[in-house]
Design an enzyme around this catalytic site. Structure first.
Site, short mmCIF file in Angstrom:
data_model
loop_
_atom_site.label_atom_id
_atom_site.label_comp_id
_atom_site.label_asym_id
_atom_site.label_seq_id
_atom_site.Cartn_x
_atom_site.Cartn_y
_atom_site.Cartn_z
N GLU A 63 3.86 -3.08 4.81
CA GLU A 63 2.74 -3.53 5.63
C GLU A 63 3.19 -4.17 6.93
OE1 GLU A 63 -0.51 -4.74 2.24
OE2 GLU A 63 1.17 -6.12 2.56
N ASP A 236 -2.49 -7.91 -3.83
CA ASP A 236 -2.18 -7.59 -2.44
C ASP A 236 -2.39 -6.11 -2.12
OD1 ASP A 236 -0.11 -6.52 -3.88
OD2 ASP A 236 1.48 -7.71 -2.94
#
Length: 359
Positions: A63, A236
């Site tokens: 990410e 997440d």
């Protein structure tokens, strides 16, 4: 045009010289202040993170998390979550680096380790939420998940609570058994327990697991203290949740980043109206949380880029205080800015000093 590099030796020295407690407290205090500014509208919110999900034999997430403070700087963290790292490669589950760019020019001002930074700011965020939502007399911490994040969760909470005891559960018995040694510096009584016992005995419960999407919850709903506060840290990515939905719906839920929490946090299973508030609003108006501290509360922590921005500020200030880091010219600066081929060539004179000449 030099970039300030802070590697593992530098961040390790910050910890050794200043001490773990000092570093954690600085991050907690700075994060609390920044969240209050966010809640008052002084700071702009971070955009949600974006990235890529890996499937197959080596699952994980990579990410990018940006935050901009106009006129001051842009922080960009690149972070990878790879739950099989420890067993496959002997590496941390979470790896990352954090960059600071000059807001006016885009120049790369600093580049730092993001492994310790991520663990610190995640523990600090739970500490801020816990200081607002947990029962004032809380002394027992429950941990479901005994990996690296559990260490900084316990450390952060020990800065804001008078902790006496830790109950820990993990699907890997070795991880659970090894936590006592890893948090021995806190001087707490640590005991391995079944998930239901952790839930029943905790004043504050932190879940920090690497459960795969669709495999939760990580403990069954059941009896718990009326004033239980939960920090849900591990979710997440979409489909990955840790808490029983029945418990979540009984609780007052506070999120860190509403857009992220509804996409990939515990709150992805809740309607917007089922979320009570955000952490920045509570930091801006702490009195609003006073009536919640005797009931069930959940902090849905997805982790967002303002936290990284603040933690990097703390790390850079500490490194400057101690004279740490290395300055390196990374970005290409041609002699003629209109000609990318007008390069400069470094030479070393007989005194060993590096100079730059035109080519």
């Amino acid at each position: 045009m030099e970039t300030w590099l802070l590697g593992q030796d530098d961040v390790g020295r910050v910890l050794r010289v200043l001490g773990r407690d000092t570093v954690m407290r600085r991050v907690i205090d700075a994060l609390r202040a920044a969240l209050a500014d966010l809640g008052r509208g002084v700071l702009a919110p971070s955009p949600p993170r974006t990235g890529f999900t890996r499937g197959g034999a080596v699952p994980g997430v990579i990410e990018v998390m940006p935050h901009r403070q106009p006129g001051r700087g842009v922080t960009v963290k690149t972070v990878a979550y790879s739950p099989r790292n420890a067993r496959r490669a002997g590496l941390p589950t979470i790896l990352g680096t954090v960059a600071r760019l000059d807001d006016d020019t885009g120049h790369l001002v600093a580049l730092a380790d993001g492994v310790l930074l991520t663990a610190l700011r995640t523990g600090a965020a739970s500490a801020v939420a816990t200081s607002l939502l947990a029962h004032p007399g809380a002394t027992t911490l429950g941990l479901v998940g005994a990996g690296a994040q559990a260490v900084t969760q316990a450390h952060g909470l020990a800065q804001v609570l008078d902790l006496r005891r830790v109950l820990v559960s993990d699907t890997d018995p070795a991880h659970a058994a090894g936590l006592a040694a890893r948090i021995a510096f806190l001087g707490l009584d640590v005991r391995v327990a079944a998930p239901a016992e952790v839930l029943a005995g905790a004043d504050v419960l932190c879940t920090a697991t690497s459960v795969e999407p669709g495999r939760g919850p990580v403990f069954p709903d059941g009896p718990h203290r009326e004033h239980l506060h939960v920090n849900a840290v591990g979710a997440d990515e979409p489909g990955k949740t840790e808490l029983p939905l029945s418990l979540l719906r009984r609780a007052r839920v506070c999120v860190d980043h509403p857009e992220q929490a509804h996409a990939e946090g515990e709150s992805q299973r809740l309607a917007p109206g089922e979320v009570a508030t955000t952490l920045d609003r509570l930091c801006a108006d702490p009195a609003a949380a006073e009536g919640w501290r005797h009931g069930l509360t959940v902090f849905d922590s997805t982790g967002f880029a303002l936290e990284d921005h603040v933690a990097l500020d703390v790390l850079l200030a500490a490194a400057e205080e101690l004279g740490l880091g290395t300055k390196v010219a990374i970005e290409h600066l041609p002699e003629d800015v209109l000609d990318p081929y007008a390069t400069r060539r470094a030479t070393t004179d007989h005194y060993g000093q590096s100079t730059v000449v035109d080519e």
